[in-house]
Design a protein around this motif. Structure first.
Motif, PDB file in Angstrom:
ATOM      1  N   GLY A  19      -4.429  -2.251  -5.271  1.00 38.53           N
ATOM      2  CA  GLY A  19      -5.133  -3.440  -4.811  1.00 38.53           C
ATOM      3  C   GLY A  19      -5.466  -3.867  -3.574  1.00 38.53           C
ATOM      4  O   GLY A  19      -5.572  -3.008  -2.650  1.00 38.53           O
ATOM      5  N   ASP A  20      -4.973  -4.944  -2.939  1.00 33.65           N
ATOM      6  CA  ASP A  20      -3.958  -5.560  -1.908  1.00 33.65           C
ATOM      7  C   ASP A  20      -2.823  -4.613  -0.999  1.00 33.65           C
ATOM      8  O   ASP A  20      -2.570  -5.777  -0.105  1.00 33.65           O
ATOM      9  CB  ASP A  20      -4.160  -6.836  -1.799  1.00 33.65           C
ATOM     10  N   ASN A  21      -1.967  -4.521  -2.155  1.00 33.89           N
ATOM     11  CA  ASN A  21      -0.719  -4.370  -1.544  1.00 33.89           C
ATOM     12  C   ASN A  21      -0.538  -2.959  -0.793  1.00 33.89           C
ATOM     13  O   ASN A  21      -1.422  -2.090  -0.989  1.00 33.89           O
ATOM     14  CB  ASN A  21       0.274  -3.954  -3.014  1.00 33.89           C
ATOM     15  N   SER A  22       0.544  -2.479   0.100  1.00 28.33           N
ATOM     16  CA  SER A  22       0.325  -1.195   0.782  1.00 28.33           C
ATOM     17  C   SER A  22       0.998  -0.018  -0.717  1.00 28.33           C
ATOM     18  O   SER A  22       0.460   0.898   0.075  1.00 28.33           O
ATOM     19  CB  SER A  22       1.639  -1.070   1.668  1.00 28.33           C
ATOM     20  N   PHE A  23       1.637  -0.129  -1.666  1.00 27.42           N
ATOM     21  CA  PHE A  23       1.942   0.857  -2.279  1.00 27.42           C
ATOM     22  C   PHE A  23       2.793   0.604  -3.689  1.00 27.42           C
ATOM     23  O   PHE A  23       2.662  -1.494  -3.819  1.00 27.42           O
ATOM     24  CB  PHE A  23       2.842   1.445  -2.259  1.00 27.42           C
TER      25      PHE A  23
END
Length: 239
Positions: A19-23
């Motif tokens: 999603g909008d997370n980096s990992f």
């Protein structure tokens, strides 16, 4: 109305699950993807899924620095299994039977993939989630997607990404990039349009397996792609 396809192979990238997370995995996005898949399965579509592992492997990138390619690819395969287990569980929570398979033998984690058993599960109404890539280093999960679609006699590969089709360049980097509604296998390979790797497109071309590229976050979701109402790009034979 009857579904346009009886059996599909859905490729979900690991980056998309972040999603909008980096990992890692974004729970809300995971549940939304699972809901879309479950709704499609309830409509009568048989669904096999290949998941990538970039969202997990990115978090391990420091540990993998300097690691030889074979070991790094094995680490990536383990990442895909984390995603496969998470997605299969999320689909089951939507009221649809789901079964994870692994290309690499992990008997305490998931059944080892064979086309025969996976096809039987599809016929029994399971959504099958395939982790471990091809089970071999040096092959991407894009190539695994095309390979599994051919082995499982699917009608089409659906590639869910962060953009709504195939572009001449990365639209995130160049907002003026050209978007294709349809494009041939040879064009994709010749122009190096890297929404999937060359081996995946070549395998699809040689076995006449169509590929549809669409945005996972499209408002109409998977249903929109299956009905042809959502923006997407179809990769296939030249006219």
């Amino acid at each position: 109305m009857a579904p346009a396809y009886k059996r599909i192979l859905l490729k979900v990238s690991g980056e998309a699950l972040a999603g909008d997370n980096s990992f890692g995995i974004e729970p809300q996005f995971l549940q939304e993807i699972a809901r879309q898949i479950a709704d499609a399965a309830k409509s009568g579509v048989q669904i096999a899924i290949v998941v990538g592992g970039g969202n997990i492997f990115r978090g391990m990138a420091g540990a993998a620095d300097g690691t030889d390619r074979v070991t790094a690819d094995l680490m990536g395969m383990l990442g895909t299994m984390i995603n496969a287990l998470a997605l299969s569980s999320a689909i089951s929570r939507q009221g649809v039977k789901s079964k994870p398979y692994s290309a690499a033998s992990m008997p305490s984690v998931a059944d080892t993939f064979t086309a025969r058993e996976a096809k039987a599960s599809l016929e029994e109404g399971y959504v099958v989630v395939l982790g471990g890539g091809t089970g071999n280093p040096f092959f991407t999960t894009d190539t695994a997607s095309t390979l599994r679609a051919i082995e499982l006699e699917c009608d089409v590969v659906l590639k869910g990404t962060k953009v709504d089709g195939v572009y001449s360049e990365d639209p995130m980097q160049n907002p003026h990039a050209t978007r294709y509604d349809t494009v041939s296998y040879d064009e994709v390979i010749g122009k190096n349009l890297r929404v999937m790797d060359t081996a995946a497109f070549a395998l699809a071309r040689d076995n006449n397996m169509p590929i549809i590229v669409y945005a996972l976050n499209d408002e109409a979701g998977l249903a929109g792609v299956l009905s042809g109402t959502s923006r997407s790009t179809r990769v296939g034979k030249s006219n």
